[in-house]
Design a protein around this motif. Sequence first.
Motif, PDB file in Angstrom:
ATOM      1  N   LYS A  40       0.834  -1.204   0.000  1.00 43.24           N
ATOM      2  CA  LYS A  40       0.000   0.000   0.000  1.00 43.24           C
ATOM      3  C   LYS A  40       0.870   1.256   0.000  1.00 43.24           C
ATOM      4  CE  LYS A  40      -3.790   2.171   2.610  1.00 43.24           C
ATOM      5  NZ  LYS A  40      -3.125   3.438   2.956  1.00 43.24           N
ATOM      6  N   THR A  41       1.943   1.244   0.775  1.00 43.98           N
ATOM      7  CA  THR A  41       2.841   2.395   0.849  1.00 43.98           C
ATOM      8  C   THR A  41       3.564   2.611  -0.467  1.00 43.98           C
ATOM      9  OG1 THR A  41       3.187   1.913   3.206  1.00 43.98           O
ATOM     10  CG2 THR A  41       4.730   3.430   2.149  1.00 43.98           C
ATOM     11  N   VAL A  42       4.053   1.519  -1.056  1.00 48.81           N
ATOM     12  CA  VAL A  42       4.736   1.605  -2.348  1.00 48.81           C
ATOM     13  C   VAL A  42       3.786   2.112  -3.427  1.00 48.81           C
ATOM     14  CG1 VAL A  42       5.713   0.204  -4.226  1.00 48.81           C
ATOM     15  CG2 VAL A  42       6.495  -0.132  -1.874  1.00 48.81           C
ATOM     16  N   ARG A  43       2.566   1.589  -3.437  1.00 49.66           N
ATOM     17  CA  ARG A  43       1.609   1.980  -4.471  1.00 49.66           C
ATOM     18  C   ARG A  43       1.239   3.463  -4.357  1.00 49.66           C
ATOM     19  NH1 ARG A  43      -4.220   1.601  -5.263  1.00 49.66           N
ATOM     20  NH2 ARG A  43      -4.615   1.408  -7.506  1.00 49.66           N
ATOM     21  N   GLU A  44       1.077   3.945  -3.138  1.00 55.30           N
ATOM     22  CA  GLU A  44       0.769   5.366  -2.955  1.00 55.30           C
ATOM     23  C   GLU A  44       1.904   6.240  -3.491  1.00 55.30           C
ATOM     24  OE1 GLU A  44       0.045   5.678   1.201  1.00 55.30           O
ATOM     25  OE2 GLU A  44      -2.056   5.009   1.056  1.00 55.30           O
ATOM     26  N   GLU A  45       3.135   5.811  -3.276  1.00 56.55           N
ATOM     27  CA  GLU A  45       4.289   6.555  -3.781  1.00 56.55           C
ATOM     28  C   GLU A  45       4.292   6.575  -5.305  1.00 56.55           C
ATOM     29  OE1 GLU A  45       8.007   8.625  -2.845  1.00 56.55           O
ATOM     30  OE2 GLU A  45       6.376   7.896  -1.584  1.00 56.55           O
ATOM     31  N   ILE A  46       3.998   5.421  -5.895  1.00 54.86           N
ATOM     32  CA  ILE A  46       4.004   5.315  -7.357  1.00 54.86           C
ATOM     33  C   ILE A  46       2.866   6.117  -7.962  1.00 54.86           C
ATOM     34  CG2 ILE A  46       3.595   3.698  -9.256  1.00 54.86           C
ATOM     35  CD1 ILE A  46       5.299   1.681  -7.707  1.00 54.86           C
ATOM     36  N   LEU A  47       1.686   6.084  -7.366  1.00 54.32           N
ATOM     37  CA  LEU A  47       0.565   6.870  -7.880  1.00 54.32           C
ATOM     38  C   LEU A  47       0.891   8.365  -7.845  1.00 54.32           C
ATOM     39  CD1 LEU A  47      -2.499   5.016  -6.324  1.00 54.32           C
ATOM     40  CD2 LEU A  47      -1.857   5.110  -8.739  1.00 54.32           C
ATOM     41  N   PHE A  48       1.564   8.798  -6.795  1.00 53.90           N
ATOM     42  CA  PHE A  48       1.990  10.199  -6.724  1.00 53.90           C
ATOM     43  C   PHE A  48       2.951  10.521  -7.873  1.00 53.90           C
ATOM     44  CE2 PHE A  48       5.556  12.955  -5.498  1.00 53.90           C
ATOM     45  CZ  PHE A  48       4.895  14.161  -5.310  1.00 53.90           C
ATOM     46  N   PHE A  49       3.909   9.632  -8.071  1.00 59.92           N
ATOM     47  CA  PHE A  49       4.917   9.855  -9.118  1.00 59.92           C
ATOM     48  C   PHE A  49       4.293   9.816 -10.511  1.00 59.92           C
ATOM     49  CE2 PHE A  49       8.366   8.137 -11.878  1.00 59.92           C
ATOM     50  CZ  PHE A  49       9.196   9.252 -11.823  1.00 59.92           C
ATOM     51  N   MET A  50       3.372   8.880 -10.731  1.00 61.61           N
ATOM     52  CA  MET A  50       2.782   8.706 -12.059  1.00 61.61           C
ATOM     53  C   MET A  50       1.958   9.918 -12.492  1.00 61.61           C
ATOM     54  SD  MET A  50       3.820   5.742 -13.111  1.00 61.61           S
ATOM     55  CE  MET A  50       2.762   4.820 -14.200  1.00 61.61           C
TER      56      MET A  50
END
Length: 274
Positions: A40-50
């Motif tokens: 969940k933490t990794v995905r939130e970071e990636i969604l921010f970056f994307m």
Amino acid sequence: MFKWIRLLATCGPKIIIDYFRWMRKYSKHPEKYPLELRYKTVREEILFFMKHLRIDLDAKNIEAIEKNEGPYLMVSNHLAMVDTLMAIALSEKPVSFVAKIELTHTPFIGRVLKAIDCVFLDRGNLRQNLEALGVVEERLKQGYCSYIIYPEGTRQKNPRENMKPFHPGSIKMAVKANVPLIAMAEYGTFRPFGGKHDYRANLIQMHYFDPISPEEIKEQGVADFALSLQNKLQSEIDAERDVDDAYILAKKYKQKLPKPNWAEVALNKSKAKK
């Protein structure tokens, strides 16, 4: 050059802070934290970056991964590192990867992959490869999480060329673990980080195919199935390439994209079709 300056200015501070806040501890000692929390933490970071990659997403049949209750093995063509980011962004359920061991030395990316239990292959060590694939099979059997493997064995650096031959062993893992196989064809992921242009819109097409049971693979034979699957994906990629060419010719890459989170919008649309 300007795109890298823009990304550094918009995403750099958060990524650096999060590197010290959670990337290091999740990647060094993943066993101390639940996979669901780490993912969940990794995905939130990636969604921010994307959000800052200016992606114009055309995703078909995303529900193929969302409606699947248990783990699955996904196979896909491989064009760029963005492939990995897209796969995580579009899957709410934990999904990890089988990747080359060299990625462990890639800044930030290596940390993220370790944090979500990626299994790394040393392509020069056959024994290590077999052991690593055995880990993936066992985790799939246990329902730990789904895995993605790129059966070409490496990325296709020239998106105008056809896929490289599939390694049937990649497909066989689904049979051994007795889990469904989901195939996905994508195109355009090479553009956000590649080339000299900083487009305002980068078209990325992703087509998820319906799950295929291990029984169906066994019935056809792994080698024959791998070849037919490769031809099926190549046909879809060719169609996506034609759409991409028309997109560039029409100069749609100059359009300004809306601000909403494209990944969440796509998932919501997919769920509405159920």
